[in-house]
Design a protein around this motif. Structure first.
Motif, mmCIF file in Angstrom:
data_model
loop_
_atom_site.group_PDB
_atom_site.id
_atom_site.type_symbol
_atom_site.label_atom_id
_atom_site.label_comp_id
_atom_site.label_asym_id
_atom_site.label_seq_id
_atom_site.Cartn_x
_atom_site.Cartn_y
_atom_site.Cartn_z
ATOM 1 N N GLY A 189 184.371 121.043 57.059
ATOM 2 C CA GLY A 189 184.917 120.615 58.335
ATOM 3 C C GLY A 189 186.317 121.120 58.616
ATOM 4 N N ILE A 190 186.609 122.370 58.223
ATOM 5 C CA ILE A 190 187.968 122.906 58.406
ATOM 6 C C ILE A 190 188.113 123.658 59.725
ATOM 7 N N TRP A 191 187.015 123.847 60.451
ATOM 8 C CA TRP A 191 187.080 124.457 61.781
ATOM 9 C C TRP A 191 186.877 123.371 62.831
ATOM 10 N N HIS A 192 187.660 123.430 63.893
ATOM 11 C CA HIS A 192 187.656 122.328 64.850
ATOM 12 C C HIS A 192 187.359 122.743 66.286
ATOM 13 N N THR A 193 187.356 124.041 66.570
ATOM 14 C CA THR A 193 186.937 124.480 67.904
ATOM 15 C C THR A 193 185.434 124.296 68.047
ATOM 16 N N LEU A 194 184.701 124.749 67.045
ATOM 17 C CA LEU A 194 183.268 124.484 66.990
ATOM 18 C C LEU A 194 183.038 123.041 66.570
ATOM 19 N N GLN A 195 181.966 122.458 67.078
ATOM 20 C CA GLN A 195 181.598 121.087 66.746
ATOM 21 C C GLN A 195 180.216 121.069 66.081
ATOM 22 N N PRO A 196 179.922 120.048 65.265
ATOM 23 C CA PRO A 196 178.602 119.971 64.636
ATOM 24 C C PRO A 196 177.445 120.049 65.627
ATOM 25 N N ALA A 197 177.652 119.520 66.826
ATOM 26 C CA ALA A 197 176.587 119.568 67.842
ATOM 27 C C ALA A 197 176.260 120.989 68.273
ATOM 28 N N ASP A 198 177.187 121.930 68.034
ATOM 29 C CA ASP A 198 176.987 123.324 68.439
ATOM 30 C C ASP A 198 176.093 124.096 67.472
ATOM 31 N N LEU A 199 175.875 123.568 66.287
ATOM 32 C CA LEU A 199 175.273 124.340 65.203
ATOM 33 C C LEU A 199 173.757 124.442 65.332
ATOM 34 N N VAL A 200 173.211 125.434 64.637
ATOM 35 C CA VAL A 200 171.759 125.628 64.533
ATOM 36 C C VAL A 200 171.378 125.485 63.070
ATOM 37 N N CYS A 201 170.253 124.837 62.820
ATOM 38 C CA CYS A 201 169.852 124.516 61.445
ATOM 39 C C CYS A 201 169.511 125.775 60.650
ATOM 40 N N PRO A 202 170.053 125.927 59.453
ATOM 41 C CA PRO A 202 169.622 127.010 58.573
ATOM 42 C C PRO A 202 168.155 126.818 58.196
ATOM 43 N N CYS A 203 167.396 127.887 58.198
ATOM 44 C CA CYS A 203 165.953 127.787 57.936
ATOM 45 C C CYS A 203 165.566 128.636 56.737
ATOM 46 N N ASP A 204 165.616 128.046 55.546
ATOM 47 C CA ASP A 204 165.084 128.755 54.384
ATOM 48 C C ASP A 204 163.619 128.365 54.205
ATOM 49 N N VAL A 205 162.997 128.836 53.122
ATOM 50 C CA VAL A 205 161.558 128.606 52.951
ATOM 51 C C VAL A 205 161.239 127.131 52.787
ATOM 52 N N HIS A 206 162.122 126.374 52.126
ATOM 53 C CA HIS A 206 161.894 124.941 51.947
ATOM 54 C C HIS A 206 161.967 124.210 53.284
ATOM 55 N N VAL A 207 163.016 124.499 54.038
ATOM 56 C CA VAL A 207 163.210 123.846 55.335
ATOM 57 C C VAL A 207 162.047 124.166 56.270
ATOM 58 N N GLU A 208 161.663 125.430 56.308
ATOM 59 C CA GLU A 208 160.572 125.831 57.202
ATOM 60 C C GLU A 208 159.271 125.126 56.837
ATOM 61 N N ARG A 209 158.944 125.099 55.560
ATOM 62 C CA ARG A 209 157.673 124.502 55.139
ATOM 63 C C ARG A 209 157.611 123.018 55.508
ATOM 64 N N VAL A 210 158.661 122.283 55.187
ATOM 65 C CA VAL A 210 158.666 120.848 55.463
ATOM 66 C C VAL A 210 158.670 120.596 56.968
ATOM 67 N N ALA A 211 159.476 121.364 57.705
ATOM 68 C CA ALA A 211 159.561 121.171 59.151
ATOM 69 C C ALA A 211 158.216 121.423 59.827
ATOM 70 N N ARG A 212 157.491 122.402 59.363
ATOM 71 C CA ARG A 212 156.173 122.677 59.948
ATOM 72 C C ARG A 212 155.210 121.530 59.658
ATOM 73 N N ARG A 213 155.256 121.009 58.465
ATOM 74 C CA ARG A 213 154.324 119.933 58.109
ATOM 75 C C ARG A 213 154.662 118.626 58.820
ATOM 76 N N LEU A 214 155.903 118.496 59.236
ATOM 77 C CA LEU A 214 156.298 117.313 60.010
ATOM 78 C C LEU A 214 156.140 117.532 61.511
ATOM 79 N N GLY A 215 155.742 118.739 61.913
ATOM 80 C CA GLY A 215 155.561 119.034 63.324
ATOM 81 C C GLY A 215 156.851 119.344 64.060
ATOM 82 N N LEU A 216 157.919 119.662 63.312
ATOM 83 C CA LEU A 216 159.209 119.969 63.928
ATOM 84 C C LEU A 216 159.327 121.446 64.285
#
Length: 258
Positions: A189-216
């Motif tokens: 949290g050392i940058w303050h111009t950007l906000q957490p709401a601005d971010l996009v989720c990193p999608c590695d193989v674990h994230v992708e697999r779980v997100a697909r199975r949850l319908g996200l």
């Protein structure tokens, strides 16, 4: 559970609490920037830790530690004050397809950049915070990195951009580290111009697999639009901090329950 929004949110909130903890740090590439306290050292070490974050985590961390040692464990000071002969120590450095040509150019870019700027944040936001979407920020950063006349073509593949349809997993992870701020101590949290709401989720193989199975995720393939689709679903759970669920999706993937 797929389609049961309340149950999915409850599961993800639970796993965020479980994994967004200091115990997450030692075995993750985020441990590299946690070795430092100076803002610019965190930015530089975090950048390299994220760019090299593919493959086995133990190998990633070991190679990052080696790289920091080559920079005298003071990356900002080294980048600004090294002499030409100091660069020979990097010859032969390699992590998968990332090699010394790529490394030497990025060191050159950082020297050029930090001679003019205090923080790497403006390399994403623009001088006047004129870059307003995550897609545009990553495209702006990519173009800036390769704006110097001696930029090697081969290095471009290591700095992803939505312009090439990439999901930009590693850069999105880096921005999560730099921008998210909470009381848990994993992200900086050392940058303050950007906000957490601005971010996009990193999608590695674990994230992708779980997100697909949850319908996200419903899109076929993994590209920038897929990463945005996932983040849009996560915003329904927390519009101010959607990428905190990266911890949950990654952790569930590692658990092997999805």
């Amino acid at each position: 559970m797929k389609g049961d929004i309340a149950a999915i949110k409850a599961l993800l909130d639970d796993r965020v609490e479980k994994y967004n903890q200091p115990a997450f740090i030692p075995n993750d590439p985020v441990s590299i920037p946690h070795r430092f306290t100076r803002k610019q050292d965190i930015e530089i070490s975090g950048f390299f830790a994220s760019i090299l974050a593919w493959g086995q985590r133990k190998t990633i961390i070991n190679n990052c530690l080696k790289l920091m040692e080559l920079m005298d464990n003071a990356p900002y000071d080294f980048i600004l004050n090294h002499r030409e002969q100091d660069l020979t120590r990097f010859l032969g450095f390699k992590h998968r397809t990332f090699n010394d040509t790529d490394l030497l150019y990025l060191l050159h870019f950082f020297r050029w950049y930090y001679q003019q700027h205090e923080s790497l944040e403006t390399a994403f936001t623009g001088e006047q915070n004129q870059i307003k979407t995550q897609k545009e920020r990553l495209e702006y950063f990519h173009n800036l990195v390769f704006s110097l006349e001696d930029a090697p073509h081969r290095t471009r593949k290591h700095i992803s951009t939505p312009a090439h349809k990439s999901a930009c997993k590693r850069l999105n992870m880096y921005l999560r580290w730099m921008v998210r701020h909470d009381t848990k101590g994993v992200d900086f949290g050392i940058w303050h111009t950007l906000q957490p709401a601005d971010l996009v989720c990193p999608c590695d193989v674990h994230v992708e697999r779980v997100a697909r199975r949850l319908g996200l995720i419903t899109r076929k393939g993994m590209d920038w639009q897929t990463a945005e689709e996932l983040t849009d679903h996560l915003r329904a759970f927390d519009p101010l901090d959607p990428v905190k669920y990266d911890y949950a999706l990654f952790g569930l993937g590692v658990e092997g329950k999805f």
